[in-house]
Design a protein around this motif. Structure first.
Motif, PDB file in Angstrom:
ATOM      1  N   PHE A   1      -6.769   0.488  -0.324  1.00  0.00           N
ATOM      2  CA  PHE A   1      -7.563  -0.747  -0.398  1.00  0.00           C
ATOM      3  C   PHE A   1      -6.706  -1.989  -0.134  1.00  0.00           C
ATOM      4  O   PHE A   1      -7.227  -3.012   0.278  1.00  0.00           O
TER       5      PHE A   1
ATOM      6  N   SER B   1      -6.127   3.611  -5.219  1.00  0.00           N
ATOM      7  CA  SER B   1      -6.159   2.166  -4.943  1.00  0.00           C
ATOM      8  C   SER B   1      -5.344   1.818  -3.695  1.00  0.00           C
ATOM      9  O   SER B   1      -5.603   0.796  -3.053  1.00  0.00           O
TER      10      SER B   1
ATOM     11  N   TRP C   1      -7.144  -1.887   3.637  1.00  0.00           N
ATOM     12  CA  TRP C   1      -8.543  -2.080   4.044  1.00  0.00           C
ATOM     13  C   TRP C   1      -9.031  -3.475   3.674  1.00  0.00           C
ATOM     14  O   TRP C   1      -9.750  -4.118   4.435  1.00  0.00           O
ATOM     15  N   GLY C   2      -8.661  -3.933   2.481  1.00  0.00           N
ATOM     16  CA  GLY C   2      -9.136  -5.236   2.009  1.00  0.00           C
ATOM     17  C   GLY C   2      -8.515  -6.391   2.770  1.00  0.00           C
ATOM     18  O   GLY C   2      -9.151  -7.398   3.033  1.00  0.00           O
TER      19      GLY C   2
ATOM     20  N   TRP D   1      -8.942  -5.227   7.920  1.00  0.00           N
ATOM     21  CA  TRP D   1      -9.720  -4.072   8.356  1.00  0.00           C
ATOM     22  C   TRP D   1      -9.502  -3.808   9.846  1.00  0.00           C
ATOM     23  O   TRP D   1      -9.364  -2.657  10.272  1.00  0.00           O
TER      24      TRP D   1
ATOM     25  N   SER E   1       0.830  -1.197   0.000  1.00  0.00           N
ATOM     26  CA  SER E   1       0.000   0.000   0.000  1.00  0.00           C
ATOM     27  C   SER E   1       0.872   1.258   0.000  1.00  0.00           C
ATOM     28  O   SER E   1       0.646   2.197  -0.766  1.00  0.00           O
TER      29      SER E   1
END
Ligand code: HEM
Ligand code: SF4
Ligand code: SF4
Ligand code: SF4
Lengths: 223, 342
Positions: A75, A72, A78-79, A82, A27
């Motif tokens: 995510f 992006s 987060w994906g 969480w 990320s």
């Protein structure tokens, strides 16, 4: 001697300690890449001295690629985890007494003077500030940038506000990024932390020195 | 010596020869609009491929709105003067300093008129009605007017100030604003800035494809001492091209002429607007009747954005870099001091 052998005469500790997980590193890298691309291609329109680099419409297309990468980036976190994100967010948004003291001394530190900094948790107050700035600025970029893209469907009056807000965000973002990159890549004290976003680890001594409170809580992993 | 184009809309017949000539000379191609606008107009607005549009204006309302009031003496005078109170008359509507504004008012049936074989001359009738009626809403007389719309080639051009890469520049010698298509980024800032809504993108702002286009005052032609294609094509000579000073004179003469003929709001648009436009327009009435801003301005925000925010931003970024450079060197010095003390 083999490090794995249990020898009483020798206390063996791993030399590096994990700080940042793989999905967090991905990320971070995607965000950094997207930001650099967007910043570079945005500056072409921002500063006349760079006008030769625009490549016609190419820079504006790459600006959108950068924007897509930036969008992006969160995510990946987060994906994947969480709950982990929620925990990180709680840590980031909590400023302790030490954190406030840290921020007071930060300017002198940033200027390269030897300042003794108070002990810090997993993220020091500067990192927290950077994280918050990046989060809110990115949300702002999506908003102002997205509306700029859709401005033909908005009232004419919107454009000046949007472009000026986008510019101010770019200025804040770029200055913040420079300071952040300086600490991670050039500053002799903090440079060792850079590998945390590559392979996820920092040297143990670094963790003890720069994130004393966190290291304390991680002791069980070291033993 | 600056040149200029003079558009005399009191002469334009709306044939659109100029639109076609522009497309032919500049090979802009066709963009058949899906929806045709109301009235005698080919495109709703300028487009990427259409650099000039003959805009159609219908001023005033339907002629049935025209109220012809008989004066108190109407019937009295009719008895003494013409003896009949029913007649067909043609009345050159108060009228028109320009011929063609004929108003027909049928005050009786045509058959009656014919059967009684009243045959007044138009002149007699006109005179009678001039003296014995007042037309209350004469400004409602419909007028069909056309204004060729396109780049005004402003001296103080907002588009140039907005362009981040200097794709728009002004040729001050000849007096036109040129567009370098290859450097254009298609950002559309000029589209937002132009007070006349002239530059058009060939795509929206979303994906970052597409560039801008606009009239170039046929710079290739005028540099070879030829008239712009649109000017050359105009059948009633509603378009003229020449030295700006001469065009201003020509325009002013026409304005004086129009004023004399009753167009009291006639105005030469572009003589002083935005430091002087290189496209001048003879208007028979107020600019707003023809979709032109009364007092066009370079938008204020361009200054805030380009003269304040951007330079301050460059300063802030450079300042940060300097500060970090200082920090780096300072760190080295502090490090070597530490080394010395050991
Ligand atoms: C979600 C992210 C973003 C979106 C959707 C976005 C969108 C846009 C749009 C639409 C424009 C107008 C020009 C064009 O149409 O290409 C623009 C300009 C610009 N953007 Fe972004 N952007 C984003 C992120 C960023 C970032 C991260 C930076 C830099 C740090 C940045 C810096 C700039 C700059 C400097 C300009 C030029 C403004 C000017 O001409 O003064 N943008 N952006
Ligand atoms: S009319 Fe618009 S596009 Fe033409 S020179 Fe003036 S500001 Fe620029
Ligand atoms: S669209 Fe092209 S000409 Fe217009 S401001 Fe942007 S770069 Fe300049
Ligand atoms: S001057 Fe040339 S480019 Fe401009 S409208 Fe006339 S024909 Fe077209």
């Amino acid at each position: 001697m083999d490090e794995d052998t249990n020898n009483n005469s020798l206390i063996i500790v791993p030399k590096r300690v994990e700080r940042i997980k793989l999905h967090e590193r991905i990320s971070h890298a995607v965000n950094a890449l997207g930001f650099l691309l967007a910043a570079g291609t945005g500056l072409v329109l921002f500063y006349k001295g760079l006008k030769k680099l625009s490549g016609g419409t190419r820079s504006r297309q790459l600006h959108r690629v950068g924007a897509a990468l930036m969008i992006s980036a969160p995510f990946f976190v987060w994906g994947k985890d969480w709950q982990g994100w929620k925990k990180t967010w709680r840590e980031i948004t909590y400023f302790s007494k030490e954190d406030r003291e840290f921020l007071k001394r930060a300017p002198m530190y940033m200027l390269g003077f030897p300042v003794k900094m108070p002990p810090q948790g997993k993220f020091n107050a500067g990192q927290k500030m950077n994280f918050l700035m990046v989060t809110f600025n990115s949300a702002g970029f999506v908003l102002t940038g997205g509306l700029l893209m859709l401005r033909r469907h908005l009232p004419e009056k919107a454009f000046p506000y949007l472009i000026i807000a986008h510019d101010i965000q770019a200025i804040v973002g770029i200055c913040g990024f420079m300071a952040h990159a300086y600490l991670a890549l050039l500053h002799p004290d903090t440079r060792p932390s850079f590998r945390a976003v590559i392979d996820g680890t920092v040297p143990v001594e670094y963790a003890l020195g720069h994130h004393a409170l966190w290291s304390e809580s991680q002791k069980h992993k070291l033993d | 010596m600056q040149y200029a184009k003079l558009i005399d809309i009191s002469k334009c017949v709306g044939c659109r020869a100029c639109e076609v000539a522009c497309k032919e000379w500049n090979e802009t191609g066709i963009d058949d609009p899906k929806e045709h606008p109301f009235g005698y107009q080919s495109h709703e607005d300028l487009t990427y491929r259409t650099w000039n549009v003959v805009k159609f204006f219908e001023l005033g309302n339907k002629k049935s709105d025209l109220i012809v009031n008989k004066t108190d003496q109407f019937n009295e005078n009719l008895e003494t003067d013409h003896t009949k109170d029913k007649l067909l008359f043609q009345y050159d509507a108060l009228l028109g300093p320009e011929p063609g504004n004929l108003i027909e008012t049928n005050l009786g049936s045509e058959s009656e008129l014919e059967s009684e074989e009243i045959n007044y001359s138009v002149w007699q009738v006109t005179k009678f009605f001039n003296q014995n009626t007042n037309i209350t809403n004469q400004h409602e007389i419909p007028k069909w007017m056309f204004r060729k719309h396109g780049c005004m080639h402003c001296t103080e051009a907002a588009c140039i100030k907005a362009c981040p890469v200097d794709a728009l520049t002004r040729n001050n010698e000849l007096g036109y604003v040129r567009l370098n298509v290859s450097t254009c980024t298609g950002c559309g800032y000029c589209v937002d800035a132009c007070p006349f809504d002239v530059p058009k993108l060939d795509s929206g702002a979303i994906w970052g494809f597409g560039k801008v286009s606009k009239c170039r005052l046929c710079s290739d032609r005028i540099q070879h001492n030829k008239q712009p294609a649109c000017v050359q094509s105009c059948p009633p000579n509603a378009l003229e091209f020449g030295l700006r000073s001469e065009m201003v004179k020509l325009g002013q003469n026409r304005i004086d002429d129009l004023k004399e003929r009753g167009y009291k709001d006639a105005y030469l648009y572009g003589e002083n607007e935005l430091g002087g436009l290189n496209v001048l327009t003879v208007l028979p009435s107020k600019p707003k009747d023809f979709d032109l801003p009364e007092n066009p301005k370079v938008p204020e925000y361009l200054n805030t954005w380009k003269k304040v925010v951007q330079p301050l931003g460059v300063l802030a970024i450079a300042g940060t870099a300097l500060m970090l450079g200082f920090s780096f060197v300072n760190n080295l010095l502090q490090g070597s001091k530490k080394g010395d003390s050991h």
